[in-house]
Design an enzyme around this catalytic site. Structure first.
Site, PDB file in Angstrom:
ATOM      1  N   ASP A 171       0.790  -1.288   0.126  1.00 38.29           N
ATOM      2  CA  ASP A 171      -0.060   0.060   0.019  1.00 38.29           C
ATOM      3  C   ASP A 171       0.958   1.177  -0.078  1.00 38.29           C
ATOM      4  O   ASP A 171       2.110   0.971  -0.169  1.00 38.29           O
ATOM      5  CB  ASP A 171      -1.171  -0.081   1.107  1.00 38.29           C
ATOM      6  CG  ASP A 171      -0.479   0.202   2.484  1.00 38.29           C
ATOM      7  OD1 ASP A 171       0.941   0.206   2.596  1.00 38.29           O
ATOM      8  OD2 ASP A 171      -0.851   0.304   3.488  1.00 38.29           O
ATOM      9  N   CYS A 222       3.119  -2.968   3.938  1.00 45.89           N
ATOM     10  CA  CYS A 222       2.462  -2.014   4.454  1.00 45.89           C
ATOM     11  C   CYS A 222       3.219  -1.344   5.586  1.00 45.89           C
ATOM     12  O   CYS A 222       4.358  -1.270   5.783  1.00 45.89           O
ATOM     13  CB  CYS A 222       0.790  -2.385   4.549  1.00 45.89           C
ATOM     14  SG  CYS A 222       0.684  -3.384   6.244  1.00 45.89           S
ATOM     15  N   THR A 268       2.944  -1.307   8.809  1.00 45.31           N
ATOM     16  CA  THR A 268       3.440  -2.392   9.839  1.00 45.31           C
ATOM     17  C   THR A 268       3.465  -3.486   9.340  1.00 45.31           C
ATOM     18  O   THR A 268       4.113  -4.931  10.190  1.00 45.31           O
ATOM     19  CB  THR A 268       1.979  -2.458  10.921  1.00 45.31           C
ATOM     20  OG1 THR A 268       1.003  -2.887  10.068  1.00 45.31           O
ATOM     21  CG2 THR A 268       1.768  -1.051  11.741  1.00 45.31           C
ATOM     22  N   HIS A 314      10.531 -24.246   7.991  1.00 46.99           N
ATOM     23  CA  HIS A 314       9.435 -24.988   8.934  1.00 46.99           C
ATOM     24  C   HIS A 314       7.918 -24.784   8.401  1.00 46.99           C
ATOM     25  O   HIS A 314       7.216 -25.645   8.305  1.00 46.99           O
ATOM     26  CB  HIS A 314       9.405 -24.581  10.418  1.00 46.99           C
ATOM     27  CG  HIS A 314      10.698 -25.117  11.482  1.00 46.99           C
ATOM     28  ND1 HIS A 314      10.568 -25.009  12.534  1.00 46.99           N
ATOM     29  CD2 HIS A 314      11.862 -25.868  10.627  1.00 46.99           C
ATOM     30  CE1 HIS A 314      11.779 -25.756  12.854  1.00 46.99           C
ATOM     31  NE2 HIS A 314      12.517 -25.962  11.958  1.00 46.99           N
ATOM     32  N   HIS A 327       7.564 -31.304   9.080  1.00 48.10           N
ATOM     33  CA  HIS A 327       7.013 -30.094   8.851  1.00 48.10           C
ATOM     34  C   HIS A 327       5.931 -30.139   7.540  1.00 48.10           C
ATOM     35  O   HIS A 327       5.208 -29.291   7.557  1.00 48.10           O
ATOM     36  CB  HIS A 327       8.090 -28.900   8.455  1.00 48.10           C
ATOM     37  CG  HIS A 327       9.061 -28.758   9.697  1.00 48.10           C
ATOM     38  ND1 HIS A 327       8.809 -28.340  10.657  1.00 48.10           N
ATOM     39  CD2 HIS A 327      10.335 -29.375   9.501  1.00 48.10           C
ATOM     40  CE1 HIS A 327       9.762 -28.275  11.479  1.00 48.10           C
ATOM     41  NE2 HIS A 327      10.832 -28.873  11.010  1.00 48.10           N
TER      42      HIS A 327
END
Ligand code: RB5
Length: 146
Positions: free
Chosen positions: A7, A64, A66, A97, A132
């Site tokens: 963004d 973005c 955060t 993993h 995994h």
């Protein structure tokens, strides 16, 4: 082919990541946004997620402010395993993993130098497989149950 999107909050860091990818000779497709004008992160998280889930792109990077909103958006797309990483250890382990296929980063959280190291770690680390793989199959089962 790598899918990349952000963004407005992630636009500047995305430009730096794309320059870095070009210097490494890695092909990418930019799904926007294409300016710092305010926009909505779900649009770009979804676009990158769909490109990866469809197989058009092998992996994705979403950015973005955060990294949180755009990672949530990408993870709404079936088949996406998007990991928000703020350090290289997490970027390595989510490949080994979780077989993460999309990396999310927060441009207002990370400096450019660390962000590029996280990108390199994510791109250069393989999946460990073994036990995994069973756990990833269970993630897909959760998606199927809805
Ligand atoms: C945009 O202001 C900001 O909310 C967005 O970039 C992101 O941080 C959301 O999770």
């Amino acid at each position: 082919m790598l899918a990349i999107g952000s963004d407005h909050g992630g636009y500047a860091l995305k430009q730096a990541v794309m320059k870095h990818l070009s210097e490494r000779g890695i092909e990418y497709r930019d799904f926007g946004t294409y300016s710092e004008e305010s926009c909505d992160y779900p649009d770009f998280g979804e676009a990158v997620g769909r490109a990866v889930a469809s197989g058009e792109c092998e992996r994705g990077i979403v950015i973005c402010g955060t990294g949180i909103g755009i990672s949530i958006a990408a993870n709404k797309v079936r088949g996406v395993r998007c990991a928000l990483c703020g350090d290289c250890f997490s970027a390595e382990m989510t490949r080994r993993h979780n077989d993460a296929n999309v990396l999310a980063m927060g441009a207002r959280v990370l400096g450019e130098g660390l962000a590029l190291k996280i990108v390199d770690t994510f791109l250069d680390t393989g999946f460990d497989g073994g036990r995994h793989a069973r756990r990833i199959a269970k993630l897909a089962e959760i998606e199927q149950r809805g």
